[in-house]
Design a protein around this motif. Structure first.
Motif, PDB file in Angstrom:
ATOM      1  N   LEU A   1       0.826  -1.207   0.000  1.00 35.59           N
ATOM      2  CA  LEU A   1       0.000   0.000   0.000  1.00 35.59           C
ATOM      3  C   LEU A   1       0.863   1.261   0.000  1.00 35.59           C
ATOM      4  O   LEU A   1       0.592   2.232  -0.735  1.00 35.59           O
ATOM      5  CB  LEU A   1      -0.935  -0.015   1.193  1.00 35.59           C
ATOM      6  N   LEU A   2       1.921   1.240   0.797  1.00 38.17           N
ATOM      7  CA  LEU A   2       2.824   2.397   0.831  1.00 38.17           C
ATOM      8  C   LEU A   2       3.506   2.606  -0.512  1.00 38.17           C
ATOM      9  O   LEU A   2       3.658   3.746  -0.991  1.00 38.17           O
ATOM     10  CB  LEU A   2       3.863   2.202   1.942  1.00 38.17           C
ATOM     11  N   LEU A   3       3.929   1.522  -1.130  1.00 36.03           N
ATOM     12  CA  LEU A   3       4.577   1.636  -2.449  1.00 36.03           C
ATOM     13  C   LEU A   3       3.599   2.176  -3.491  1.00 36.03           C
ATOM     14  O   LEU A   3       3.978   2.997  -4.357  1.00 36.03           O
ATOM     15  CB  LEU A   3       5.124   0.273  -2.874  1.00 36.03           C
ATOM     16  N   SER A   4       2.346   1.720  -3.403  1.00 34.08           N
ATOM     17  CA  SER A   4       1.344   2.215  -4.365  1.00 34.08           C
ATOM     18  C   SER A   4       1.099   3.711  -4.179  1.00 34.08           C
ATOM     19  O   SER A   4       1.022   4.476  -5.147  1.00 34.08           O
ATOM     20  CB  SER A   4       0.035   1.443  -4.189  1.00 34.08           C
ATOM     21  N   LEU A   5       0.996   4.131  -2.913  1.00 35.95           N
ATOM     22  CA  LEU A   5       0.793   5.558  -2.664  1.00 35.95           C
ATOM     23  C   LEU A   5       1.983   6.388  -3.123  1.00 35.95           C
ATOM     24  O   LEU A   5       1.828   7.477  -3.701  1.00 35.95           O
ATOM     25  CB  LEU A   5       0.532   5.779  -1.165  1.00 35.95           C
TER      26      LEU A   5
ATOM     27  N   LEU B   1       1.843   6.645  -6.939  1.00 36.32           N
ATOM     28  CA  LEU B   1       0.817   7.591  -7.390  1.00 36.32           C
ATOM     29  C   LEU B   1       1.241   9.037  -7.142  1.00 36.32           C
ATOM     30  O   LEU B   1       0.997   9.920  -7.985  1.00 36.32           O
ATOM     31  CB  LEU B   1      -0.496   7.294  -6.657  1.00 36.32           C
ATOM     32  N   LEU B   2       1.873   9.276  -5.994  1.00 32.32           N
ATOM     33  CA  LEU B   2       2.339  10.636  -5.698  1.00 32.32           C
ATOM     34  C   LEU B   2       3.431  11.061  -6.679  1.00 32.32           C
ATOM     35  O   LEU B   2       3.426  12.198  -7.179  1.00 32.32           O
ATOM     36  CB  LEU B   2       2.857  10.693  -4.260  1.00 32.32           C
ATOM     37  N   TRP B   3       4.369  10.162  -6.979  1.00 36.57           N
ATOM     38  CA  TRP B   3       5.433  10.477  -7.943  1.00 36.57           C
ATOM     39  C   TRP B   3       4.846  10.738  -9.309  1.00 36.57           C
ATOM     40  O   TRP B   3       5.259  11.678 -10.005  1.00 36.57           O
ATOM     41  CB  TRP B   3       6.420   9.321  -7.988  1.00 36.57           C
ATOM     42  N   ARG B   4       3.877   9.926  -9.709  1.00 38.76           N
ATOM     43  CA  ARG B   4       3.265  10.094 -11.023  1.00 38.76           C
ATOM     44  C   ARG B   4       2.511  11.408 -11.105  1.00 38.76           C
ATOM     45  O   ARG B   4       2.539  12.102 -12.146  1.00 38.76           O
ATOM     46  CB  ARG B   4       2.332   8.931 -11.297  1.00 38.76           C
ATOM     47  N   HIS B   5       1.834  11.784 -10.021  1.00 36.66           N
ATOM     48  CA  HIS B   5       1.092  13.044 -10.023  1.00 36.66           C
ATOM     49  C   HIS B   5       2.035  14.235 -10.173  1.00 36.66           C
ATOM     50  O   HIS B   5       1.764  15.177 -10.936  1.00 36.66           O
ATOM     51  CB  HIS B   5       0.276  13.154  -8.734  1.00 36.66           C
ATOM     52  N   ARG B   6       3.153  14.186  -9.436  1.00 37.18           N
ATOM     53  CA  ARG B   6       4.125  15.269  -9.533  1.00 37.18           C
ATOM     54  C   ARG B   6       4.748  15.335 -10.940  1.00 37.18           C
ATOM     55  O   ARG B   6       4.963  16.429 -11.501  1.00 37.18           O
ATOM     56  CB  ARG B   6       5.209  15.100  -8.488  1.00 37.18           C
ATOM     57  N   ALA B   7       5.063  14.179 -11.485  1.00 32.94           N
ATOM     58  CA  ALA B   7       5.641  14.155 -12.835  1.00 32.94           C
ATOM     59  C   ALA B   7       4.657  14.711 -13.859  1.00 32.94           C
ATOM     60  O   ALA B   7       5.042  15.440 -14.797  1.00 32.94           O
ATOM     61  CB  ALA B   7       6.054  12.730 -13.200  1.00 32.94           C
TER      62      ALA B   7
END
Length: 246
Positions: free
Chosen positions: A217-221, A224-230
């Motif tokens: 779950l932590l890796l998924s979050l 998603l956070l990295w993808r949103h920033r990118a």
């Protein structure tokens, strides 16, 4: 002649002697006329004691017999005996109570079916499993331990542990108390499932599964956070390029 003159002198002397003895015998008495009143000599008064009083009996008063006070019997104590039903090869509680007056837990008699013993733990010593238990409050002659449905072991009444050989994982170990009246009933505390140390228990498995899910779950979050920033950075570059072209 009178009768006194006819008596021979020896007889007269004998009568006089008897008369003198009789007068000497009655001399302690006071004689007045024809009435005789005897006055006995006073005797010294003796002390009397009432031994029925407890003060005199225990020596607080005078005891003419000089008898010692009785030794009081040992009174029972209100403290429980230093007796542990899980301790091995200990002095029976009845002997402790007789010597110190302590109190023992209630124990059913030899003509009553014993209560079930309590299994504390199953431990491993090398390849052998050792069972440890607590005795019931009953008269017990010996204990029977059953491993699975085939192996049976017998232990003495003073024992509180014993080796039962090799036991497979998940195999049930049960024990009963025995006396001349019969066997104790099967109880939840007199049976235990063997789980060898080192193998994953249910709690350990649940912990590992929970930890793995949490990590995913932590890796998924994080992804998603990295993808949103990118994505935001890419959109910002496109907007900047468009403005320069215009």
């Amino acid at each position: 002649m009178s009768a006194n003159k006819d008596m021979p002198p020896p007889i007269l002397m004998l009568l006089l002697a008897l008369l003198n003895g009789s007068l000497a015998f009655v001399s302690p008495y006071e004689v007045s006329g024809t009435n005789h009143t005897a006055t006995l000599p006073l005797r010294p008064r003796q002390n009397t004691y009432d031994t029925s009083e407890p003060d005199d009996y225990y020596g607080l008063g005078s005891d003419p017999l000089g008898s010692p006070p009785p030794i009081p019997s040992r009174r029972p104590s209100s403290q429980p005996c230093d007796y542990d039903s899980c301790r091995e090869h200990q002095t029976p509680c009845s002997q402790l109570a007789a010597s110190s007056g302590c109190l023992c837990p209630g124990v059913t008699g030899p003509n009553v079916v014993p209560e079930a013993p309590f299994i504390k733990r199953l431990t491993t010593e090398g390849s052998t499993v050792v069972i440890q238990w607590c005795a019931p409050n009953s008269v017990v002659t010996h204990y029977n331990v059953t491993v699975g449905k085939l192996k049976t072991f017998v232990f003495g009444e003073g024992q509180r542990s014993g080796a039962v050989g090799e036991v497979s994982q998940g195999e049930e170990v049960c024990m009963v108390a025995v006396n001349n009246k019969g066997f104790s009933d099967r109880h939840v505390n007199s049976c235990k499932i063997y789980n060898p140390p080192g193998n994953n228990s249910l709690a350990l498995k649940a912990g590992l599964i929970g930890g793995t899910l949490g990590l995913l779950l932590l890796l998924s979050l994080a992804f998603l956070l990295w993808r949103h920033r990118a994505q935001r950075k890419a959109d910002a570059r496109i907007t900047h390029t468009t403005e320069e072209t215009l």
